[in-house]
Design a protein around this motif. Structure first.
Motif, PDB file in Angstrom:
ATOM      1  N   GLN A  35       0.886  -1.023   0.141  1.00 45.23           N
ATOM      2  CA  GLN A  35       0.115  -0.103  -0.030  1.00 45.23           C
ATOM      3  C   GLN A  35       0.805   1.210   0.037  1.00 45.23           C
ATOM      4  O   GLN A  35       0.361   2.107  -0.626  1.00 45.23           O
ATOM      5  N   SER A  54       3.560   1.367  -1.393  1.00 46.96           N
ATOM      6  CA  SER A  54       4.552   1.742  -2.438  1.00 46.96           C
ATOM      7  C   SER A  54       3.812   2.227  -3.809  1.00 46.96           C
ATOM      8  O   SER A  54       4.360   2.076  -4.643  1.00 46.96           O
ATOM      9  N   PHE A  55       2.680   1.758  -3.684  1.00 54.51           N
ATOM     10  CA  PHE A  55       1.697   2.324  -4.975  1.00 54.51           C
ATOM     11  C   PHE A  55       0.936   3.430  -4.619  1.00 54.51           C
ATOM     12  O   PHE A  55       0.236   3.828  -3.757  1.00 54.51           O
TER      13      PHE A  55
END
Length: 122
Positions: free
Chosen positions: A119, A121-122
């Motif tokens: 969550q 990282s994006f």
């Protein structure tokens, strides 16, 4: 395994997740299901619509918030729980055999960390 066990009841594994939450606490809103299952609103709405067509649940708009929709079990949905819950308990016993409570808690912590990593990282 669980898919084949649920198939005779006309219930997909993802739909079963919604039903499990409603058997635990009837009258949850679609938004609560989105949060608890970490699914998008469209998927939850689609699954709720399917469950309603099957006669397992009834959707009802909240009188104080027209945008909010609550899901309630029908009599058919309540009866279904009496048949499905023993199947899911058996499944849990099989997959958790030989795993201690401490190991299960550690697994849950690790999976939550992995989820957080994705969550952030994006």
């Amino acid at each position: 395994m669980i898919k084949s066990k649920l198939e005779p009841f006309n219930l997909a594994p993802e739909q079963n997740l919604i039903m499990m939450l409603l058997w635990e606490k009837d009258g949850l809103s679609q938004n609560q299901l989105v949060e608890k299952l970490d699914k998008d609103k469209t998927n939850i709405a689609r699954m709720a619509s399917s469950l309603e067509k099957k006669g397992f649940i009834k959707r009802s708009s909240c009188p104080n918030d027209r945008r909010s929709v609550k899901l309630f079990l029908t009599e058919c949905g309540k009866k279904l729980g009496k048949e499905i819950l023993p199947i899911t308990e058996e499944f849990n016993e099989i997959v958790c055999e030989g795993i201690s409570e401490e190991e299960l808690l550690q697994l849950e912590r690790l999976l939550n960390k992995m989820k957080e990593n994705v969550q952030t990282s994006f």
